[in-house]
Design a protein around this motif. Structure first.
Motif, PDB file in Angstrom:
ATOM      1  N   ASP A 364     -16.956  24.584 -53.180  1.00  0.00           N
ATOM      2  CA  ASP A 364     -16.690  25.925 -53.740  1.00  0.00           C
ATOM      3  C   ASP A 364     -16.337  26.855 -52.647  1.00  0.00           C
ATOM      4  N   LEU A 365     -16.905  26.918 -51.499  1.00  0.00           N
ATOM      5  CA  LEU A 365     -16.573  27.932 -50.387  1.00  0.00           C
ATOM      6  C   LEU A 365     -15.277  27.370 -49.765  1.00  0.00           C
ATOM      7  N   THR A 366     -15.015  26.374 -49.703  1.00  0.00           N
ATOM      8  CA  THR A 366     -13.776  26.025 -49.005  1.00  0.00           C
ATOM      9  C   THR A 366     -12.411  25.912 -49.700  1.00  0.00           C
ATOM     10  N   ALA A 367     -12.672  25.852 -50.995  1.00  0.00           N
ATOM     11  CA  ALA A 367     -11.297  25.596 -51.835  1.00  0.00           C
ATOM     12  C   ALA A 367     -10.857  27.145 -52.264  1.00  0.00           C
ATOM     13  N   THR A 397     -21.096  17.143 -45.321  1.00  0.00           N
ATOM     14  CA  THR A 397     -20.370  18.375 -45.732  1.00  0.00           C
ATOM     15  C   THR A 397     -19.182  18.616 -44.644  1.00  0.00           C
ATOM     16  N   GLU A 398     -19.128  18.173 -43.585  1.00  0.00           N
ATOM     17  CA  GLU A 398     -17.921  18.212 -42.704  1.00  0.00           C
ATOM     18  C   GLU A 398     -16.783  17.298 -43.615  1.00  0.00           C
ATOM     19  N   LEU A 399     -17.141  16.161 -43.867  1.00  0.00           N
ATOM     20  CA  LEU A 399     -15.952  15.287 -44.463  1.00  0.00           C
ATOM     21  C   LEU A 399     -15.460  15.904 -45.794  1.00  0.00           C
ATOM     22  N   THR A 400     -16.267  16.485 -46.546  1.00  0.00           N
ATOM     23  CA  THR A 400     -15.942  17.174 -47.799  1.00  0.00           C
ATOM     24  C   THR A 400     -14.988  18.280 -47.596  1.00  0.00           C
ATOM     25  N   THR A 401     -15.574  19.235 -46.583  1.00  0.00           N
ATOM     26  CA  THR A 401     -14.876  20.244 -45.963  1.00  0.00           C
ATOM     27  C   THR A 401     -13.483  20.089 -45.507  1.00  0.00           C
ATOM     28  N   ASN A 402     -13.256  18.856 -44.961  1.00  0.00           N
ATOM     29  CA  ASN A 402     -12.117  18.707 -44.403  1.00  0.00           C
ATOM     30  C   ASN A 402     -11.236  18.065 -45.545  1.00  0.00           C
ATOM     31  N   ALA A 403     -11.642  17.341 -46.421  1.00  0.00           N
ATOM     32  CA  ALA A 403     -10.737  16.804 -47.667  1.00  0.00           C
ATOM     33  C   ALA A 403     -10.349  18.067 -48.277  1.00  0.00           C
ATOM     34  N   GLY A 439      -2.461  11.279 -43.715  1.00  0.00           N
ATOM     35  CA  GLY A 439      -1.694  11.860 -42.705  1.00  0.00           C
ATOM     36  C   GLY A 439      -2.323  13.300 -42.816  1.00  0.00           C
ATOM     37  N   SER A 440      -2.618  13.744 -43.751  1.00  0.00           N
ATOM     38  CA  SER A 440      -2.849  15.320 -43.813  1.00  0.00           C
ATOM     39  C   SER A 440      -4.453  15.407 -43.329  1.00  0.00           C
ATOM     40  N   GLU A 441      -5.295  14.405 -43.496  1.00  0.00           N
ATOM     41  CA  GLU A 441      -6.639  14.601 -43.058  1.00  0.00           C
ATOM     42  C   GLU A 441      -7.245  13.914 -41.810  1.00  0.00           C
ATOM     43  N   GLU A 442      -6.249  12.840 -41.513  1.00  0.00           N
ATOM     44  CA  GLU A 442      -6.810  11.967 -40.308  1.00  0.00           C
ATOM     45  C   GLU A 442      -6.014  12.198 -39.191  1.00  0.00           C
ATOM     46  N   GLU A 443      -6.480  12.082 -37.910  1.00  0.00           N
ATOM     47  CA  GLU A 443      -5.573  12.285 -36.713  1.00  0.00           C
ATOM     48  C   GLU A 443      -6.391  11.299 -35.626  1.00  0.00           C
ATOM     49  N   ASP A 444      -5.414  10.241 -35.074  1.00  0.00           N
ATOM     50  CA  ASP A 444      -6.125   9.479 -34.243  1.00  0.00           C
ATOM     51  C   ASP A 444      -7.340   8.938 -34.515  1.00  0.00           C
ATOM     52  N   GLY A 445      -7.777   8.688 -35.791  1.00  0.00           N
ATOM     53  CA  GLY A 445      -8.992   7.900 -36.166  1.00  0.00           C
ATOM     54  C   GLY A 445     -10.040   8.916 -36.525  1.00  0.00           C
ATOM     55  N   ALA A 447     -11.364  13.185 -38.151  1.00  0.00           N
ATOM     56  CA  ALA A 447     -10.954  14.014 -38.841  1.00  0.00           C
ATOM     57  C   ALA A 447      -9.964  15.206 -38.108  1.00  0.00           C
ATOM     58  N   ARG A 448      -8.946  15.536 -39.044  1.00  0.00           N
ATOM     59  CA  ARG A 448      -8.119  16.587 -38.386  1.00  0.00           C
ATOM     60  C   ARG A 448      -8.757  17.703 -38.206  1.00  0.00           C
ATOM     61  N   SER A 449      -8.436  18.231 -36.845  1.00  0.00           N
ATOM     62  CA  SER A 449      -8.920  19.496 -36.400  1.00  0.00           C
ATOM     63  C   SER A 449      -8.241  20.669 -36.819  1.00  0.00           C
ATOM     64  N   SER A 450      -9.124  21.706 -37.006  1.00  0.00           N
ATOM     65  CA  SER A 450      -8.594  22.967 -37.184  1.00  0.00           C
ATOM     66  C   SER A 450      -9.372  24.033 -36.611  1.00  0.00           C
ATOM     67  N   GLY A 451      -8.914  24.455 -35.475  1.00  0.00           N
ATOM     68  CA  GLY A 451      -9.552  25.713 -34.873  1.00  0.00           C
ATOM     69  C   GLY A 451     -10.176  24.890 -33.759  1.00  0.00           C
ATOM     70  N   SER A 452     -11.671  24.928 -33.340  1.00  0.00           N
ATOM     71  CA  SER A 452     -12.283  24.567 -32.402  1.00  0.00           C
ATOM     72  C   SER A 452     -12.387  23.002 -32.264  1.00  0.00           C
ATOM     73  N   GLY A 453     -12.418  22.291 -33.506  1.00  0.00           N
ATOM     74  CA  GLY A 453     -12.569  21.187 -33.481  1.00  0.00           C
ATOM     75  C   GLY A 453     -14.165  20.661 -33.443  1.00  0.00           C
ATOM     76  N   LEU A 454     -14.967  21.626 -33.822  1.00  0.00           N
ATOM     77  CA  LEU A 454     -16.461  21.010 -33.855  1.00  0.00           C
ATOM     78  C   LEU A 454     -16.719  20.292 -35.323  1.00  0.00           C
ATOM     79  N   GLY A 455     -16.299  20.543 -36.222  1.00  0.00           N
ATOM     80  CA  GLY A 455     -16.395  19.650 -37.294  1.00  0.00           C
ATOM     81  C   GLY A 455     -16.188  18.014 -36.934  1.00  0.00           C
ATOM     82  N   THR A 456     -14.963  17.881 -36.201  1.00  0.00           N
ATOM     83  CA  THR A 456     -14.765  16.566 -35.708  1.00  0.00           C
ATOM     84  C   THR A 456     -15.647  15.964 -34.976  1.00  0.00           C
ATOM     85  N   GLN A 457     -16.208  16.694 -34.002  1.00  0.00           N
ATOM     86  CA  GLN A 457     -17.247  16.348 -32.993  1.00  0.00           C
ATOM     87  C   GLN A 457     -18.690  16.043 -33.761  1.00  0.00           C
ATOM     88  N   ILE A 458     -18.987  16.830 -34.661  1.00  0.00           N
ATOM     89  CA  ILE A 458     -19.873  16.596 -35.314  1.00  0.00           C
ATOM     90  C   ILE A 458     -20.229  15.101 -36.300  1.00  0.00           C
TER      91      ILE A 458
END
Length: 492
Positions: A364-367, A397-403, A439-445, A447-458
């Protein structure tokens, strides 16, 4: 070797009430074995007239005659005749022949089990005659009380039809017992039984006194008095209760003794459970403290989340605003885990309930305001300790937000499915969407990063380092992305 239920199943002539009566008997016959200082066997007759042992009870107050289990074994041929006679007996039937079990000389007594106009079987009392030599008063009183209970079986007076047992720590014979007359006068009290009442503050002699009057005199103004206590102290009903006095607690259970004419007295079993109650109070206090800590942590995290939200509203930079909103969402995720923990008596949370609320909130927050994206769940995560629940909730939550953020960009609606397959500490999770594709969600195996990339790191840090697991991204044939997590819970 057949068990009790399997042996009962071979008797189609027994109706449900007959089987229930036998179950009640074996659930409560330990007290007879302990008082009688004897082994008990439940014997049922088969269709061919032979007998099989359906149940066995060893006494805890004396060495058992039988080291091995004999349930399911056929009765010796030499005993078949007297057992057949015992089945037709109106009362207790005593064997006229002594037999040997190992080195012990044994006397058998048989009590027919009567219910609903039928003789269901026999309770065999195997008495080692060595236990009847040089007995003191304790043994004599105990054996006599056990004999009276045993003789109630053929009359259908034992087990009790209306027994009410509510205590978790029921007293046993070895804990202490008191014998009452029909008027409630103490005829005998075992040493442990006397010690229980001494602990409650009794200073006078127990034998010869009214147990009801003794118990009443020990109760002070603010001591709790259960409704069942008078019935136990008078021995008038098969019921249990607790007597609390002098900062001590004694669990008691009364077993009325009856003959053909009615009640003749009672056995009252006593157990000092003061230490158990003290530990329970300590655990309750500890649980309440832990719950309060989690509740306060949740409140503090929600305050931090509110501050981040206020800061995001005031900033003019879209990039900073986005990062603050991401931070707020992550703090809120941890807060919801602590909210679940604050409602539990221990450090375990119902993860299915927590994660469902979290992920729906995340979607709900991301959509976007004009997007309708639904999410559902398959399987169960089960109960999970905080040590695992917090990092796993952040990963999901990071995976669903990314999706939602990348997979449904430019789309008005979509659906996400989260599947959990748990086998002990092994947990496989699949997060699948029907969005724009991998292709829209994954990058080099990752989660695709937007901003700081903290979600991918988490995602990568928690899955690989904390759970020793793997993350695998796959395309869905019908469109969309599938993320597979294979992890090992650390504290399940």
């Amino acid at each position: 070797m057949a068990d009790f239920s399997q042996i009962l199943a071979t008797r189609p002539d027994f109706d449900a009430s007959d089987k229930e009566w036998l179950h009640h008997l074996v659930a409560d016959w330990q007290v007879i074995a302990d008082l009688s200082l004897a082994d008990l066997l439940l014997v049922l007759q088969k269709g061919d007239g032979s007998f099989v042992i359906a149940g066995q009870c060893r006494p805890s107050t004396v060495v058992s005659l039988r080291a091995d289990d004999v349930v399911g074994e056929q009765v010796d041929d030499e005993l078949q005749g007297e057992m057949a006679e015992a089945m037709k007996s109106d009362g207790v039937y005593r064997s006229s022949v002594l037999r040997r079990i190992g080195d012990a000389l044994v006397c058998n007594v048989y009590a027919p089990i009567r219910h609903g106009g039928k003789t269901l079987g026999l309770v065999v009392r195997e008495t080692n005659l060595a236990t009847r030599e040089s007995n003191g008063r304790y043994e004599l009183e105990s054996i006599d009380a056990g004999k009276q209970l045993y003789e109630m079986i053929p009359r259908g007076q034992f087990p009790y039809k209306d027994s009410v047992l509510s205590q978790r720590h029921n007293a046993r014979v070895a804990d202490g017992f008191i014998l009452l007359s029909a008027d409630g006068i103490v005829q005998y009290a075992s040493p442990n039984g006397i010690s229980c009442f001494r602990r409650l503050g009794m200073v006078d002699m127990l034998e010869g006194a009214s147990l009801s009057e003794v118990g009443t005199s020990l109760i002070h103004e603010n001591d709790p008095v259960p409704e069942s206590l008078p019935l136990v102290l008078l021995g008038k009903a098969a019921i249990d209760s607790e007597l609390v006095a002098n900062r001590s607690t004694v669990s008691m259970r009364s077993l009325p003794l009856m003959d053909e004419r009615g009640r003749t007295g009672a056995i009252v079993l006593c157990r000092d459970i003061s230490e158990l109650r003290r530990r329970e109070v300590e655990l309750q206090t500890k649980d309440a403290t832990i719950s309060e800590i989690h509740h306060r942590v949740k409140n503090n995290l929600q305050a931090v989340s509110a501050l981040l939200r206020l800061q995001a509203r005031k900033t003019r930079s879209d990039e900073v605003k986005k990062e603050l909103k991401e931070a707020q969402r992550r703090v809120q995720t941890i807060a919801m885990v602590h909210e679940g923990l604050s409602q539990s008596a221990d450090e375990i949370v119902d993860f299915d309930k927590v994660i469902a609320n979290l992920l729906r909130m995340s979607v709900d927050l991301t959509a976007m305001s004009d997007q309708r994206i639904s999410i559902d769940f398959v399987g169960s995560f089960g109960m999970m300790p905080a040590q695992d629940a917090t990092p796993l909730s952040l990963v999901l939550t990071e995976l669903t937000t990314n999706a939602v953020e990348h997979g449904y960009e430019g789309r008005k609606e979509g659906h996400i499915t989260v599947t959990a397959d748990r086998r002990g500490t092994e947990l496989d999770i699949v997060v699948q969407d029907d969005g724009n594709g991998m292709g829209s969600e994954e990058e080099d195996g990752m989660a695709r990063s937007s901003g700081s990339g903290l979600g991918t790191q988490i995602i990568n840090t928690f899955v690989t380092n904390d759970f020793g697991g793997t993350v695998r991204w796959e395309p869905v044939d019908t469109g969309g992305t599938r993320v597979r997590l294979a992890i090992k819970l650390r504290a399940a």
